[in-house]
Design a protein around this motif. Structure first.
Motif, PDB file in Angstrom:
ATOM      1  N   LEU A 103      40.874   3.021  35.945  1.00 58.76           N
ATOM      2  CA  LEU A 103      39.692   2.181  36.158  1.00 58.76           C
ATOM      3  C   LEU A 103      39.368   1.307  34.936  1.00 58.76           C
ATOM      4  N   LYS A 104      40.190   1.455  33.888  1.00 56.52           N
ATOM      5  CA  LYS A 104      39.962   0.731  32.616  1.00 56.52           C
ATOM      6  C   LYS A 104      38.579   1.038  32.035  1.00 56.52           C
ATOM      7  N   LYS A 105      38.193   2.310  32.086  1.00 60.44           N
ATOM      8  CA  LYS A 105      36.902   2.744  31.539  1.00 60.44           C
ATOM      9  C   LYS A 105      37.154   3.615  30.302  1.00 60.44           C
ATOM     10  N   PRO A 106      36.200   3.646  29.362  1.00 60.67           N
ATOM     11  CA  PRO A 106      36.367   4.529  28.197  1.00 60.67           C
ATOM     12  C   PRO A 106      36.176   6.004  28.584  1.00 60.67           C
ATOM     13  N   PHE A 107      36.734   6.885  27.773  1.00 62.79           N
ATOM     14  CA  PHE A 107      36.524   8.323  28.018  1.00 62.79           C
ATOM     15  C   PHE A 107      36.334   9.054  26.685  1.00 62.79           C
ATOM     16  N   VAL A 108      35.645  10.185  26.748  1.00 62.71           N
ATOM     17  CA  VAL A 108      35.464  11.025  25.549  1.00 62.71           C
ATOM     18  C   VAL A 108      35.838  12.467  25.864  1.00 62.71           C
ATOM     19  N   ALA A 109      36.550  13.091  24.910  1.00 58.70           N
ATOM     20  CA  ALA A 109      36.923  14.503  25.008  1.00 58.70           C
ATOM     21  C   ALA A 109      35.817  15.307  24.319  1.00 58.70           C
ATOM     22  N   VAL A 110      35.344  16.341  24.997  1.00 58.30           N
ATOM     23  CA  VAL A 110      34.134  17.037  24.560  1.00 58.30           C
ATOM     24  C   VAL A 110      34.414  18.494  24.186  1.00 58.30           C
ATOM     25  N   ASN A 111      33.754  18.948  23.131  1.00 60.98           N
ATOM     26  CA  ASN A 111      33.785  20.361  22.729  1.00 60.98           C
ATOM     27  C   ASN A 111      32.815  21.145  23.624  1.00 60.98           C
ATOM     28  N   HIS A 112      33.366  22.059  24.390  1.00 65.05           N
ATOM     29  CA  HIS A 112      32.606  22.834  25.380  1.00 65.05           C
ATOM     30  C   HIS A 112      31.447  23.625  24.746  1.00 65.05           C
ATOM     31  N   LEU A 113      31.680  24.210  23.572  1.00 65.08           N
ATOM     32  CA  LEU A 113      30.644  25.033  22.934  1.00 65.08           C
ATOM     33  C   LEU A 113      29.439  24.183  22.570  1.00 65.08           C
ATOM     34  N   LEU A 114      29.709  23.004  22.007  1.00 64.09           N
ATOM     35  CA  LEU A 114      28.605  22.132  21.601  1.00 64.09           C
ATOM     36  C   LEU A 114      27.871  21.591  22.829  1.00 64.09           C
ATOM     37  N   ALA A 115      28.614  21.349  23.899  1.00 59.72           N
ATOM     38  CA  ALA A 115      27.973  20.863  25.129  1.00 59.72           C
ATOM     39  C   ALA A 115      26.984  21.901  25.665  1.00 59.72           C
ATOM     40  N   HIS A 116      27.367  23.196  25.619  1.00 62.58           N
ATOM     41  CA  HIS A 116      26.482  24.277  26.074  1.00 62.58           C
ATOM     42  C   HIS A 116      25.123  24.205  25.369  1.00 62.58           C
ATOM     43  N   ILE A 117      25.152  23.860  24.071  1.00 60.11           N
ATOM     44  CA  ILE A 117      23.934  23.865  23.255  1.00 60.11           C
ATOM     45  C   ILE A 117      23.199  22.527  23.343  1.00 60.11           C
ATOM     46  N   LEU A 118      23.977  21.439  23.215  1.00 62.24           N
ATOM     47  CA  LEU A 118      23.311  20.137  23.060  1.00 62.24           C
ATOM     48  C   LEU A 118      22.690  19.627  24.342  1.00 62.24           C
ATOM     49  N   VAL A 119      23.058  20.195  25.482  1.00 64.50           N
ATOM     50  CA  VAL A 119      22.408  19.801  26.738  1.00 64.50           C
ATOM     51  C   VAL A 119      20.907  20.123  26.674  1.00 64.50           C
ATOM     52  N   ALA A 120      20.529  20.991  25.747  1.00 63.06           N
ATOM     53  CA  ALA A 120      19.096  21.307  25.572  1.00 63.06           C
ATOM     54  C   ALA A 120      18.304  20.065  25.172  1.00 63.06           C
ATOM     55  N   ARG A 121      18.968  19.086  24.547  1.00 64.76           N
ATOM     56  CA  ARG A 121      18.263  17.849  24.167  1.00 64.76           C
ATOM     57  C   ARG A 121      17.976  16.974  25.390  1.00 64.76           C
ATOM     58  N   TYR A 122      18.706  17.224  26.476  1.00 64.64           N
ATOM     59  CA  TYR A 122      18.394  16.532  27.733  1.00 64.64           C
ATOM     60  C   TYR A 122      17.148  17.151  28.360  1.00 64.64           C
ATOM     61  N   VAL A 123      17.098  18.480  28.302  1.00 60.43           N
ATOM     62  CA  VAL A 123      15.997  19.219  28.948  1.00 60.43           C
ATOM     63  C   VAL A 123      14.707  19.094  28.140  1.00 60.43           C
ATOM     64  N   HIS A 124      14.835  19.207  26.817  1.00 60.60           N
ATOM     65  CA  HIS A 124      13.653  19.225  25.937  1.00 60.60           C
ATOM     66  C   HIS A 124      13.696  18.015  25.014  1.00 60.60           C
ATOM     67  N   LYS A 125      12.933  16.993  25.370  1.00 62.83           N
ATOM     68  CA  LYS A 125      12.992  15.752  24.579  1.00 62.83           C
ATOM     69  C   LYS A 125      12.383  15.953  23.189  1.00 62.83           C
ATOM     70  N   ASN A 126      11.614  17.050  23.002  1.00 62.28           N
ATOM     71  CA  ASN A 126      10.982  17.293  21.692  1.00 62.28           C
ATOM     72  C   ASN A 126      11.827  18.179  20.781  1.00 62.28           C
TER      73      ASN A 126
END
Ligand code: KG4
Ligand code: ZN
Length: 344
Positions: A103-126
């Motif tokens: 599709l000629k789109k960019p992609f990023v490879a993600v560290n699963h452990l950090l994703a588990h934690i950092l998704v909290a910034r989506y839930v809690h904006k503070n």
């Protein structure tokens, strides 16, 4: 910036896909393989990768249908490339890179452990950096100091020296004839028991070899399993709920004491716990009762493996890396080496 992100997670036994449209998730599909692995009493890696091959295309198709979007609408593809089961990671990574490339789109490879934690910034904006992030799952028990989105911003404070906490739950459950995954079953039984009826030990780690915030779960696992053998020898076995309550108390207490120590030493009171064990009712209750800690809890749907955490974290990482997507040569890694905090 407004973006539509496709998130793909295949590091273990869930084929999970989510689509983030701006600030909202418009699709969430988790094709769980739990039933296929139950017969083995744990995840069979070879079976997991074969199932991912069968599931990945249909799961992504379902996500687009749910979102009422087309592949060409996507602005970024994010996928897990580390850590995890090699075969499972390869399926998601190969699919994601092909999908983005076509599709000629960019992609990023993600560290699963950090994703588990950092998704909290989506839930809690503070939730502000820095904070303590703990991954408590079937494969990891790791305490981290999180200063930002990039791996360079993260320090490992401590980790299990042997079994992961979720693995300990699963092995104990298996020894007592409970289904895989054991965590939810043990949690359920433990609520009905008396945690003080059985006094299971806390590990005595030699801190000359183990770090201040390292943990150990194999001793507890063996103690609880040995209790089962003793009951069998004595032909007496009517206190399952009490054993599970005693086990759960010891397992969670160790984690909480370590979090408390790290929060005190680093003078950080914001705490996030991610991974399947973060769904544990006793752990959540204890953390919420701690008035000196600010516990940013995750909804149960974001505790275990999911596509949302990959889509959200992938997007943040993409911006943190100045919109530098990854190249097709990026590989998969079963293990990761994050910078470990040095004791002074
Ligand atoms: O994060 P996850 O879905 O997959 C891995 O990356 O490992 O975590 C799965 C683990 C399993 O060991 C499962 O028994 C545990 O999380 N788990 C729980 C609970 N729900 C799931 N452990 C304790 N209490 C729970 N309620
Ligand atoms: Zn996980």
């Amino acid at each position: 910036m407004y973006m539509i992100v496709l998130g793909i997670e295949t590091s273990c036994d869930e084929c999970a896909v989510a689509i983030l449209d701006g600030d909202s998730f418009v699709a969430r599909i988790v094709a769980s393989q739990v039933k296929d692995h139950q017969v083995y009493g744990g995840v069979a890696p070879e079976v997991a990768s074969r199932l991912h091959i069968e599931q990945i295309s249909t799961t992504v198709d379902q996500a687009f249908k749910q979102a009422n979007l087309l592949p060409k609408d996507i602005d970024l593809v994010a996928y897990t490339n580390r850590p995890g089961l090699m075969g499972s990671l390869l399926v998601g990574a190969t699919f994601a890179k092909n999908f983005a490339w076509a599709l000629k789109k960019p992609f990023v490879a993600v560290n699963h452990l950090l994703a588990h934690i950092l998704v909290a910034r989506y839930v809690h904006k503070n939730l502000q950096f820095p904070f303590l992030g703990i991954v408590a799952s079937g494969g990891h028990t790791t305490l981290m100091l999180i200063r930002g989105y990039k791996e360079d911003d993260v320090q490992i404070l401590g980790a299990t020296m042997d079994d992961a906490i979720g693995e300990c739950y699963d092995k104990v459950a298996k020894a007592y004839g409970l289904n895989y995954p054991g965590g939810p079953e043990v949690d359920h039984l433990a609520k009905q028991g008396a945690s003080k009826a059985f006094n299971f030990p806390q590990p005595k780690l030699n801190r000359r070899f183990a770090g201040q915030y390292d943990l150990s779960y194999s001793g507890l696992k063996n103690a609880v399993i040995n209790q089962r053998h003793q009951f069998r020898r004595e032909g007496f076995d009517d206190s399952l709920v009490n054993i599970m309550a005693g086990f759960q108390y010891a397992a969670i207490e160790q984690l909480i004491r370590t979090i408390d120590r790290a929060a005190h030493d680093f003078k950080i009171n914001q705490v996030v716990i991610g991974g399947g064990v973060a769904a544990n009712s006793y752990l959540r209750q204890c953390m919420k009762e701690k008035s000196h800690l600010n516990f940013f809890d995750l909804p149960l749907s974001l505790c275990g493996d999911n596509g949302e955490m990959i889509a959200y974290y992938g997007k943040e990482l993409y911006f943190a890396q100045d919109k530098q997507g990854d190249s097709l040569t990026v590989g998969v890694m079963p293990r990761v080496n994050l910078f470990r905090y040095q004791r002074v």
